[in-house]
Design a protein around this motif. Structure first.
Motif, PDB file in Angstrom:
ATOM      1  N   SER A 255      25.054  30.102 -22.649  1.00  0.00           N
ATOM      2  CA  SER A 255      25.002  28.919 -23.528  1.00  0.00           C
ATOM      3  C   SER A 255      23.773  28.938 -24.419  1.00  0.00           C
ATOM      4  CB  SER A 255      25.022  27.627 -22.690  1.00  0.00           C
ATOM      5  OG  SER A 255      26.197  27.555 -21.919  1.00  0.00           O
ATOM      6  N   MET A 256      23.497  30.101 -24.990  1.00  0.00           N
ATOM      7  CA  MET A 256      22.359  30.268 -25.895  1.00  0.00           C
ATOM      8  C   MET A 256      22.843  30.793 -27.231  1.00  0.00           C
ATOM      9  SD  MET A 256      19.541  32.243 -23.536  1.00  0.00           S
ATOM     10  CE  MET A 256      19.158  31.742 -21.842  1.00  0.00           C
ATOM     11  N   SER A 257      22.038  30.581 -28.260  1.00  0.00           N
ATOM     12  CA  SER A 257      22.288  31.254 -29.524  1.00  0.00           C
ATOM     13  C   SER A 257      21.942  32.729 -29.355  1.00  0.00           C
ATOM     14  CB  SER A 257      21.430  30.645 -30.635  1.00  0.00           C
ATOM     15  OG  SER A 257      20.056  30.932 -30.408  1.00  0.00           O
ATOM     16  N   VAL A 258      22.459  33.569 -30.229  1.00  0.00           N
ATOM     17  CA  VAL A 258      22.164  35.003 -30.146  1.00  0.00           C
ATOM     18  C   VAL A 258      20.660  35.239 -30.274  1.00  0.00           C
ATOM     19  CG1 VAL A 258      22.420  37.219 -31.339  1.00  0.00           C
ATOM     20  CG2 VAL A 258      24.421  35.770 -30.943  1.00  0.00           C
ATOM     21  N   ARG A 259      20.024  34.501 -31.155  1.00  0.00           N
ATOM     22  CA  ARG A 259      18.586  34.677 -31.368  1.00  0.00           C
ATOM     23  C   ARG A 259      17.796  34.312 -30.115  1.00  0.00           C
ATOM     24  NH1 ARG A 259      15.084  31.966 -36.314  1.00  0.00           N
ATOM     25  NH2 ARG A 259      13.055  32.862 -35.736  1.00  0.00           N
ATOM     26  N   THR A 260      18.118  33.156 -29.517  1.00  0.00           N
ATOM     27  CA  THR A 260      17.418  32.735 -28.303  1.00  0.00           C
ATOM     28  C   THR A 260      17.684  33.693 -27.154  1.00  0.00           C
ATOM     29  OG1 THR A 260      17.494  30.410 -28.960  1.00  0.00           O
ATOM     30  CG2 THR A 260      17.136  30.866 -26.627  1.00  0.00           C
ATOM     31  N   PHE A 261      18.942  34.113 -27.019  1.00  0.00           N
ATOM     32  CA  PHE A 261      19.315  35.033 -25.947  1.00  0.00           C
ATOM     33  C   PHE A 261      18.554  36.352 -26.080  1.00  0.00           C
ATOM     34  CE2 PHE A 261      21.938  38.523 -24.345  1.00  0.00           C
ATOM     35  CZ  PHE A 261      22.178  38.111 -23.041  1.00  0.00           C
ATOM     36  N   ARG A 266      14.507  39.923 -23.904  1.00  0.00           N
ATOM     37  CA  ARG A 266      13.362  40.830 -24.033  1.00  0.00           C
ATOM     38  C   ARG A 266      12.191  40.354 -23.175  1.00  0.00           C
ATOM     39  NH1 ARG A 266      11.697  44.856 -27.378  1.00  0.00           N
ATOM     40  NH2 ARG A 266      13.504  44.662 -28.752  1.00  0.00           N
ATOM     41  N   GLU A 267      11.984  39.030 -23.099  1.00  0.00           N
ATOM     42  CA  GLU A 267      10.917  38.501 -22.259  1.00  0.00           C
ATOM     43  C   GLU A 267      11.137  38.845 -20.796  1.00  0.00           C
ATOM     44  OE1 GLU A 267      10.964  34.344 -23.046  1.00  0.00           O
ATOM     45  OE2 GLU A 267       9.805  34.485 -24.921  1.00  0.00           O
ATOM     46  N   GLU A 268      12.411  38.846 -20.359  1.00  0.00           N
ATOM     47  CA  GLU A 268      12.713  39.054 -18.944  1.00  0.00           C
ATOM     48  C   GLU A 268      12.831  40.519 -18.564  1.00  0.00           C
ATOM     49  OE1 GLU A 268      16.188  36.776 -18.071  1.00  0.00           O
ATOM     50  OE2 GLU A 268      15.197  34.858 -18.420  1.00  0.00           O
ATOM     51  N   THR A 269      13.228  41.365 -19.490  1.00  0.00           N
ATOM     52  CA  THR A 269      13.456  42.774 -19.142  1.00  0.00           C
ATOM     53  C   THR A 269      12.509  43.740 -19.829  1.00  0.00           C
ATOM     54  OG1 THR A 269      15.055  43.219 -20.919  1.00  0.00           O
ATOM     55  CG2 THR A 269      15.913  42.255 -18.878  1.00  0.00           C
ATOM     56  N   GLY A 270      11.866  43.296 -20.915  1.00  0.00           N
ATOM     57  CA  GLY A 270      10.975  44.186 -21.648  1.00  0.00           C
ATOM     58  C   GLY A 270      11.659  45.010 -22.712  1.00  0.00           C
ATOM     59  N   VAL A 271      12.979  44.904 -22.832  1.00  0.00           N
ATOM     60  CA  VAL A 271      13.725  45.654 -23.838  1.00  0.00           C
ATOM     61  C   VAL A 271      14.779  44.747 -24.458  1.00  0.00           C
ATOM     62  CG1 VAL A 271      13.393  47.925 -22.768  1.00  0.00           C
ATOM     63  CG2 VAL A 271      15.335  46.513 -22.080  1.00  0.00           C
ATOM     64  N   SER A 272      15.381  45.198 -25.553  1.00  0.00           N
ATOM     65  CA  SER A 272      16.445  44.432 -26.196  1.00  0.00           C
ATOM     66  C   SER A 272      17.745  44.570 -25.404  1.00  0.00           C
ATOM     67  CB  SER A 272      16.662  44.934 -27.623  1.00  0.00           C
ATOM     68  OG  SER A 272      17.260  46.232 -27.593  1.00  0.00           O
ATOM     69  N   PRO A 273      18.735  43.676 -25.612  1.00  0.00           N
ATOM     70  CA  PRO A 273      20.024  43.819 -24.922  1.00  0.00           C
ATOM     71  C   PRO A 273      20.675  45.177 -25.174  1.00  0.00           C
ATOM     72  CG  PRO A 273      19.854  41.636 -25.893  1.00  0.00           C
ATOM     73  CD  PRO A 273      18.667  42.416 -26.383  1.00  0.00           C
ATOM     74  N   GLY A 274      20.602  45.662 -26.418  1.00  0.00           N
ATOM     75  CA  GLY A 274      21.209  46.961 -26.718  1.00  0.00           C
ATOM     76  C   GLY A 274      20.534  48.101 -25.987  1.00  0.00           C
ATOM     77  N   GLN A 275      19.201  48.083 -25.944  1.00  0.00           N
ATOM     78  CA  GLN A 275      18.472  49.124 -25.215  1.00  0.00           C
ATOM     79  C   GLN A 275      18.775  49.065 -23.725  1.00  0.00           C
ATOM     80  OE1 GLN A 275      14.601  47.823 -26.614  1.00  0.00           O
ATOM     81  NE2 GLN A 275      14.319  49.680 -27.825  1.00  0.00           N
TER      82      GLN A 275
END
Length: 331
Positions: A255-261, A266-275
């Motif tokens: 339930s987030m916008s793409v930008r917020t997600f 990145r804050e939680e994993t250190g990388v982007s979703p694609g990476q």
């Protein structure tokens, strides 16, 4: 990331590792190499590594950053025939390495190391490699809290403060403290395959592979609106790596916008979703190449790469070898 996949002769003769402990060593870090490499064994139970701890000033007591000393049995002599040398952090306030230079004892110890020896640092042990010139022009990491000072001290090094470790082939650096576990498991996995590394990880009760980098451990202000996370979306994705996954689909799950997600991910994993998805797909492909008889085309589909050509490109970029070569090495 280059592969150092030597032939199976490594299993016949234990790989010699020298761990350099200096005054101010962190006891936790000191135990990592012995624990991880000591847990790497052949199916018959024979140790694959020989770990020797040494001090550049000679054998004897070495001060730790705790309220006790450790008795180190070796001086710098094991460095002369070591195949891998690991430099640990030193928290001595008077240490010269933080100023970009080596002590006389450490400079003499470096002189004993043979050309081609694999060099590894844990935490701020990267200062020693950089002061000796081994990191010039290379990407490296260290504890996030020291990254700015490290970059200022060694501008010729490309510091990446977000990752858990950096593999430059025969020169590797890890982030702070516990990231040394990740790096040592990575080396076991690189030398002997996922199965051996997993056994060592299970004996130590740590995950064989951690997601993301050290960026997720840097303390940041908690945003208003509660502790929303991307964990549900990540679990969903892990169960569906074999099919296309849209960023919009994952963001909607939380339930987030793409930008917020994307920012929260990145804050939680250190990388982007694609990476992150690519990392998981590479790991899935490695597991199938090692443990199954599936064709390369089938594995490419199961891992979500779609085609063998796409999987080959990603494995070559991450592992430095083709799927067929990786399978021949670790199957």
């Amino acid at each position: 990331m280059a592969m150092m996949c030597k032939d199976r002769a490594m299993a016949a003769t234990p790989h010699r590792i020298a761990v350099v402990a200096q005054h101010g060593v962190i006891p936790f870090e000191l135990g990592i190499p012995a624990r991880i490499f000591g847990g790497a064994r052949t199916p018959e139970g024979k140790g694959l590594y020989e770990v020797r701890t040494c001090a550049p000033y000679g054998p004897g007591p070495v001060r730790t950053d705790a309220d006790f000393e450790v008795n180190v049995p070796h001086g710098p002599e094991p460095l002369a025939d070591a195949e891998t040398v690991i430099f640990l952090a030193s928290h001595e306030r008077t240490s010269s390495h933080t100023e970009g230079r080596l002590s006389e004892e450490l400079a003499a110890a470096f002189a004993l190391i043979r050309p081609g020896t694999r060099l590894v640092s844990i935490c701020t042990g990267a200062y020693f490699l950089a002061a000796a010139g081994f990191l010039d022009g290379l990407r490296a990491t260290t504890h996030w809290n020291s990254a700015v000072h490290f970059q200022q001290t060694f501008p010729q090094v490309k510091v990446d403060p977000d990752v858990l470790y950096v593999d430059n082939g025969d020169i590797l650096t890890s982030a702070g403290v516990a990231a040394g576990i990740d790096l040592c498991l990575h080396l076991v996995r690189r030398d002997h395959g996922t199965a051996v590394a997993n056994v060592s990880a299970r004996r130590t009760l740590v995950p064989p592979h951690r997601e993301g980098g050290q960026a997720q451990y840097i303390q940041r202000p908690v945003p208003d609106g509660g502790p929303a996370t991307t964990a549900t979306a990540r679990a969903f994705a892990l169960g569906r790596l074999d099919r296309p996954l849209a960023l919009r689909e994952l963001a909607d799950m939380e339930s987030m916008s793409v930008r917020t997600f994307t920012r929260r991910f990145r804050e939680e994993t250190g990388v982007s979703p694609g990476q992150w998805l690519t990392q998981q797909r590479v790991e899935r492909a490695r597991q199938l190449l090692e443990s199954s008889d599936l064709t390369v085309d089938r594995i490419a589909r199961e891992a979500g790469f779609g085609t063998a050509a796409s999987m080959r490109q990603h494995l070559q970029a991450v592992l430095g070898v083709s799927p067929s070569t990786y399978r021949r090495t670790f199957r």
